[in-house]
Design a protein around this motif. Sequence first.
Motif: not given
Length: 162
Positions: A6-11, A15-16, A22-31, A60-69
């Motif tokens: 049995r393997y289970e994974s919550r959405q 989301s996390m 998102m943080v990695v993308l922003l870091t790459m952009y700033l770099a 990414l934010l909208l997808a994260a919110i959707y999966l979190w909810v």
Amino acid sequence: MNELYRYESRQRRTSMILLVNMVVLLTMYLAARIFIPSSEESEQLFFWLNIVTPLVEVCLLLAAIYLWVKNETFRMVVTKDTFEVFDPLSRTFTFSVPVHEIVEIKQTHQANHSSIVMKTATGDRFRLTQNYHYSRTKLYAALAKVNPDIRLPKSAWRFSRS
């Protein structure tokens, strides 16, 4: 129900991961802003990055919110009778098959695409998703225990060329 695997994974976990992306993308952009020297080409690059980066961040934010909810559960279960996969993101990867009907599981790789396909005695084919961190080694061991006639890959980590 006598589950062998049995393997289970919550959405929310996914989301996390999207929030970390998102943080990695922003870091790459700033770099890139800091380390790429100013030139006509870099100005053209940053013109497009200034459009694309916020769009990707919002998606990414909208997808994260959707999966979190939504927070449904991906589930993969092997019992003495059935092999069942429920993927809330894709009905293509959702199925329930009697274990005695499974003939083969084949892992193939070609160019930049790998796939895991399960074949049944009735001729049906089901793709196993690779989007979750389930243990293929333990999955294959459970399937072999229930039905020793299943042709399984020699290694859960090796993919043959198709």
